[in-house]
Design an enzyme around this catalytic site. Structure first.
Site, PDB file in Angstrom:
ATOM      1  N   SER A   1       4.896  -9.209  -7.322  1.00  0.00           N
ATOM      2  CA  SER A   1       4.992 -10.544  -6.738  1.00  0.00           C
ATOM      3  C   SER A   1       5.964 -11.422  -7.522  1.00  0.00           C
ATOM      4  CB  SER A   1       3.615 -11.214  -6.733  1.00  0.00           C
ATOM      5  OG  SER A   1       2.657 -10.361  -6.161  1.00  0.00           O
TER       6      SER A   1
HETATM    7  N1  SAH Z   1      -0.679  -7.368  -8.150  1.00  0.00           N
HETATM    8  C1  SAH Z   1       0.488  -6.560  -7.969  1.00  0.00           C
HETATM    9  C2  SAH Z   1       1.152  -6.820  -6.629  1.00  0.00           C
HETATM   10  C3  SAH Z   1       1.127  -5.569  -5.876  1.00  0.00           C
HETATM   11  S1  SAH Z   1       1.687  -5.547  -4.221  1.00  0.00           S
HETATM   12  C4  SAH Z   1       1.474  -6.722  -9.098  1.00  0.00           C
HETATM   13  O1  SAH Z   1       1.277  -7.597  -9.939  1.00  0.00           O
HETATM   14  O2  SAH Z   1       2.422  -5.940  -9.172  1.00  0.00           O
HETATM   15  C5  SAH Z   1       0.168  -5.166  -3.407  1.00  0.00           C
HETATM   16  C6  SAH Z   1      -0.482  -3.863  -3.751  1.00  0.00           C
HETATM   17  O3  SAH Z   1      -1.667  -3.789  -2.957  1.00  0.00           O
HETATM   18  C7  SAH Z   1       0.322  -2.603  -3.421  1.00  0.00           C
HETATM   19  O4  SAH Z   1       0.448  -1.833  -4.573  1.00  0.00           O
HETATM   20  C8  SAH Z   1      -0.526  -1.898  -2.359  1.00  0.00           C
HETATM   21  O5  SAH Z   1      -0.486  -0.491  -2.462  1.00  0.00           O
HETATM   22  C9  SAH Z   1      -1.915  -2.443  -2.662  1.00  0.00           C
HETATM   23  N2  SAH Z   1      -2.879  -2.379  -1.556  1.00  0.00           N
HETATM   24  C10 SAH Z   1      -2.671  -2.615  -0.247  1.00  0.00           C
HETATM   25  N3  SAH Z   1      -3.817  -2.475   0.444  1.00  0.00           N
HETATM   26  C11 SAH Z   1      -4.783  -2.147  -0.461  1.00  0.00           C
HETATM   27  C12 SAH Z   1      -6.177  -1.866  -0.369  1.00  0.00           C
HETATM   28  N4  SAH Z   1      -6.830  -1.884   0.799  1.00  0.00           N
HETATM   29  N5  SAH Z   1      -6.850  -1.568  -1.496  1.00  0.00           N
HETATM   30  C13 SAH Z   1      -6.216  -1.542  -2.694  1.00  0.00           C
HETATM   31  N6  SAH Z   1      -4.900  -1.782  -2.846  1.00  0.00           N
HETATM   32  C14 SAH Z   1      -4.192  -2.096  -1.746  1.00  0.00           C
END
Ligand code: SAH
Length: 211
Positions: free
Chosen positions: A56
């Site tokens: 993000s």
């Molecule tokens: N917090 C992260 C942002 C990641 S982007 C950071 O600091 O880098 C969002 C993430 O959510 C992705 O890696 C995606 O694979 C995950 N995601 C999407 N749906 C999900 C679910 N149902 N359960 C767990 N993770 C999920």
């Protein structure tokens, strides 16, 4: 230590919480992204982390963390570990972090990055965050870093009374809003809209290994 230009940019954009700024200043966002992108790590922009996912934008990480108002030793559930950067910010604030990631490769990489410094207070799981983490509930805070169309009830039920959930809500490719929900009673929730955002969608029903 972080590149000071990133912290200056956050201040210039209105981030005022010194605890959050201090936590971010003590990390290196470059450590959470692939080598090819590192030169851009200090910029206030989202970046790809593989598998179509993104780390993000730092401003959004800071605002979400401010909105959660994390206190040391609080128990926080994060849905969407991704690169592990947001989890690192929560850990640097002294939280006990439970983080769930549906994609095994991302989960493993993030765990490897976080273990040495924060392992004692870090709990990771590969699976569907839609289900939360029932055995570790209730949580003081829940943070979504992927956007569901609506906040899953299962997650709201895993908040303690007085607990808060912050996350993006809205359609996969449309207008999403960052919301903060506070649980006032068993079935009493207050929702506040914070600002417009764009996150990857929260997938549903793709339980990975470990379940
Ligand atoms: N917090 C992260 C942002 C990641 S982007 C950071 O600091 O880098 C969002 C993430 O959510 C992705 O890696 C995606 O694979 C995950 N995601 C999407 N749906 C999900 C679910 N149902 N359960 C767990 N993770 C999920």
């Amino acid at each position: 230590m972080e590149d000071p230009r990133l912290i200056e940019a956050l201040r210039a954009e209105g981030i005022r919480d010194e605890r959050v700024l201090g936590a971010m200043a003590g990390l290196r966002r470059a450590d959470f992204i692939d080598a090819g992108q590192r030169a851009r790590a200090w910029r206030d922009e989202a970046l790809p982390i593989g598998e179509g996912q993104t780390i993000s934008q730092p401003y959004v990480v800071a605002r979400m963390t401010e909105a959660l108002d994390i206190r040391p030793a609080e128990r926080v559930l994060e849905v969407g570990t991704g690169s592990g950067y947001q989890a690192a910010v929560l850990l640097a604030l002294g939280a006990e972090v439970y983080t769930v990631e549906v994609r095994p490769t991302l989960a493993e990489r993030a765990r490897a990055r976080l273990t040495e410094r924060f392992g004692e207070h870090l709990h990771t799981r590969v699976g569907d965050g839609w289900l939360g983490w029932p055995e570790a509930a209730p949580f003081d805070s829940i943070l979504l870093t992927a956007a569901p169309a609506e906040v899953p009830r299962t997650l709201l039920q895993q908040l303690r009374l007085g607990g808060r959930l912050v996350g993006p809500v809205g359609p996969a490719h449309g207008a999403q809003e960052l919301v903060r929900i506070i649980r006032h009673g068993e079935e009493a929730f207050d929702t506040e809209k914070l600002f417009a955002v764009r996150f990857v969608p929260m997938t549903r029903g793709e339980a990975g290994p470990g379940w």
